[in-house]
Every structure is written in structure tokens, then in C-alpha cells.
Design an enzyme around this catalytic site. Structure first.
Site, PDB file in Angstrom:
ATOM      1  N   THR A 239      27.310  75.891  34.435  1.00  0.00           N
ATOM      2  CA  THR A 239      25.658  75.181  34.501  1.00  0.00           C
ATOM      3  C   THR A 239      25.795  73.862  34.560  1.00  0.00           C
ATOM      4  O   THR A 239      27.002  73.448  34.477  1.00  0.00           O
ATOM      5  CB  THR A 239      25.089  75.679  33.312  1.00  0.00           C
ATOM      6  OG1 THR A 239      23.987  75.421  33.041  1.00  0.00           O
ATOM      7  CG2 THR A 239      25.857  75.379  31.759  1.00  0.00           C
ATOM      8  N   CYS A 240      24.731  73.354  34.938  1.00  0.00           N
ATOM      9  CA  CYS A 240      24.696  71.801  35.032  1.00  0.00           C
ATOM     10  C   CYS A 240      23.215  71.314  35.013  1.00  0.00           C
ATOM     11  O   CYS A 240      22.439  71.997  34.163  1.00  0.00           O
ATOM     12  CB  CYS A 240      25.044  71.398  36.206  1.00  0.00           C
ATOM     13  SG  CYS A 240      24.175  71.842  37.833  1.00  0.00           S
ATOM     14  N   GLY A 241      22.599  70.492  35.508  1.00  0.00           N
ATOM     15  CA  GLY A 241      21.118  70.009  35.596  1.00  0.00           C
ATOM     16  C   GLY A 241      20.411  71.160  36.296  1.00  0.00           C
ATOM     17  O   GLY A 241      19.383  71.478  36.039  1.00  0.00           O
ATOM     18  N   GLY A 243      21.866  73.520  38.986  1.00  0.00           N
ATOM     19  CA  GLY A 243      22.863  74.500  39.789  1.00  0.00           C
ATOM     20  C   GLY A 243      23.483  73.778  40.637  1.00  0.00           C
ATOM     21  O   GLY A 243      24.021  74.459  41.675  1.00  0.00           O
ATOM     22  N   TRP A 268      20.185  73.662  33.585  1.00  0.00           N
ATOM     23  CA  TRP A 268      19.281  73.108  32.512  1.00  0.00           C
ATOM     24  C   TRP A 268      17.861  72.685  32.729  1.00  0.00           C
ATOM     25  O   TRP A 268      16.986  72.845  31.920  1.00  0.00           O
ATOM     26  CB  TRP A 268      20.036  71.862  32.202  1.00  0.00           C
ATOM     27  CG  TRP A 268      19.432  71.041  30.860  1.00  0.00           C
ATOM     28  CD1 TRP A 268      18.519  69.978  30.478  1.00  0.00           C
ATOM     29  CD2 TRP A 268      19.666  71.684  29.508  1.00  0.00           C
ATOM     30  NE1 TRP A 268      18.260  69.996  29.400  1.00  0.00           N
ATOM     31  CE2 TRP A 268      18.858  70.761  28.591  1.00  0.00           C
ATOM     32  CE3 TRP A 268      20.423  72.881  29.178  1.00  0.00           C
ATOM     33  CZ2 TRP A 268      18.920  71.121  27.096  1.00  0.00           C
ATOM     34  CZ3 TRP A 268      20.464  72.872  27.608  1.00  0.00           C
ATOM     35  CH2 TRP A 268      19.957  72.233  26.755  1.00  0.00           C
TER      36      TRP A 268
END
Length: 282
Positions: A239-241, A243, A268
């Protein structure tokens, strides 16, 4: 590390195969709003010879309120055909940061059942640093047939994340910077809470890269995941900000032979915006 049968290839390999009829090159540059860079304009100024531009913000689900989510298989196939890519081609993807957004497009091709796709190690900056040529000429494109088969096992949603977070069904790796993960830095997008998904691990994607944005050696990569407490033989969700950089985790893990790796498409942008989802800080 850089054999041609791999998901990561070197600038010298690409330069040698630039004229091969089955090699197709995509510029998948994309930047955060705060960077004030315009990828398509930069592409028109200079790109690797023969490359076409892949627009993450257009080849996406335009009905979603989240940024650049996966498009439908039909939309992906039609856009990729227009870029001159079809069955039997070998697709090489790069970006103008060295490595930031290109892995996302590598992952998209894989999700839609296309296996012969690789990332250019170090991207455009490394290519130029090594003295290989760039051009501004936009090539005309012939359409090819592109067979699309969606592999849903490569994509996770908030339900999967909730299960992983509360029941430990998978290890969650967050690729954002440490201060954002800890909730000490504001998110670059308005309206999102600060912090991380409970019980997730933090491996900022930059850790996997050398100064020149090429991937670190295999031994070093293995150490980084081990040190973070990750078992690469067990299920993992990245996961990240939004994708994008999460896919760098997926690419590194695939390179290390991990088999059960998915990406949380909403990342996120989704988790941080929904009050019913728990957030941890510190």
C-alpha cells in the site's frame, strides 16, 4: 540481476534491442501535484526513441472518486492497443524520475494478464546519464490485437486490508515515507488523516533503490525485507498514498521470488479518508 528474462532490465540491454520489432517502450511518467512537473509535456520534449506515452490519470477508472484506480479490462485493452501494443510484444516501461510511477504500469499490465513486461532500471535519468540518445519525434502507431485476462488475485481492496490488519491474514507493507507513516507529516492530498493502517510495516520505497534510482542488489533487498520483519514466503499486500509507489514493493518482491503479493489499489487515499477505518500513529 539484469537478465533480459527478468522484470528489471538495464539501459544497455534496451539500447541493444531498441530496433527489435517486438520491443515496445512506454513512458509512464507521473508526478505528485506538489512537484509542478507535467509528464506529457516533458515526453513531447524528449523521450527514449520509439516510446509512446502512457497516461496513468487517463487509463484508469474514471467513475471512481479515488485517483487513477484500475480501469476495466476493456478500457485497458483499448488504450493499450492504441499505444501500439499487442500480444507477442515485449513491453519496457520507464519514467522521468528514475523510478516512481513506472512500476505501477508494470503492475497494471500484469494484472491484465500480460506477462512480458519489464521495467527500465534507473529510468530516463539513468538512460541519459549513460549517454544513450533521446528524441522528440512522436512515432505513428499501428494497432495490434491485445488479449486481456484480469488476474484479480493481484489486487486487494479495503476488506482484504481489514482482514490482514485485524486477523493477520497477510502482511501489509506501506511504501510511504517514514514521517507520513508515523503521522508526523501531513499527507500531500487534502482531507486525509495522518498515520497508517494498524499492524502494517513500513518500507519506504526509496530504501529499495540506489542513489541513481536503480534497484539495490538482490542480497541487499532480501536484508531490507528481513530487517523489517517480513516473511516473503507468506502473503503480502502493498500500500502507499494512491497505489503508485506500492508497486515498487511488488516489483522488488517478485524479483526476489515472492509469489503471494497483491496491491491495495485504494491505498491511503481510500483508507485515510474513511472515518470507519482505524488509523495508527507513531
Amino acid at each position: 540481476l539484469m537478465s533480459s528474462g527478468n522484470s528489471i532490465i538495464s539501459s544497455s540491454w534496451l539500447n541493444e534491442h531498441l530496433q527489435a520489432p517486438d520491443v515496445k517502450i512506454l513512458d509512464a511518467s507521473w508526478y505528485l501535484p506538489t512537484e509542478n512537473r507535467f509528464p506529457e509535456l516533458e515526453f513531447k520534449k524528449e523521450h527514449i526513441p520509439g516510446a509512446t506515452f502512457f497516461d496513468i490519470d487517463e487509463i484508469c477508472d474514471s467513475n471512481s472518486n479515488l485517483p487513477h484506480m484500475l480501469p476495466s479490462p476493456e478500457k485497458f485493452a483499448s488504450r493499450v492497443r492504441r499505444l501500439g501494443i499487442g500480444d507477442g510484444h515485449r513491453v519496457i516501461i520507464y519514467d522521468g524520475s528514475g523510478l516512481f510511477s513506472a512500476a505501477r504500469v508494470w503492475w497494471m499490465f500484469r494484472v491484465f494478464g500480460f506477462e512480458d513486461v519489464a521495467l527500465l532500471d534507473g529510468g530516463l535519468p539513468k538512460w541519459k546519464e549513460l549517454g544513450f540518445k533521446v528524441e522528440s519525434k512522436i512515432k505513428s502507431v499501428q494497432e495490434f490485437h491485445f488479449t486481456v485476462r484480469k488476474n484479480s488475485l493481484m489486487v486487494s481492496d479495503s476488506t482484504d486490508i481489514y482482514e490482514a490488519s485485524t486477523k493477520g491474514s497477510a502482511q501489509i507493507i506501506d511504501a510511504r515515507a517514514r514521517d507520513r507513516f508515523l503521522g508526523e507529516a501531513p499527507e500531500p492530498r487534502p482531507g486525509l488523516r495522518s498515520g497508517h493502517i494498524p499492524n502494517s510495516f513500513n518500507i519506504p520505497y526509496q530504501k529499495l533503490l540506489n542513489e541513481d534510482k536503480t534497484f539495490k542488489e538482490t542480497k541487499e533487498l532480501i536484508k531490507i525485507f528481513e530487517k523489517a520483519g517480513i516473511d516473503i514466503n507468506k502473503p503480502i499486500i502493498s500500500t502507499c498514498g494512491s497505489g503508485v509507489t506500492a508497486a515498487i514493493i511488488n516489483l522488488a518482491l517478485e524479483h526476489l521470488g515472492a509469489r503471494q503479493v497483491t496491491l491495495y489499489d485504494g491505498s491511503w487515499c481510500e483508507w485515510g479518508s474513511q472515518d470507519e477505518f482505524e488509523v495508527e500513529t507513531g
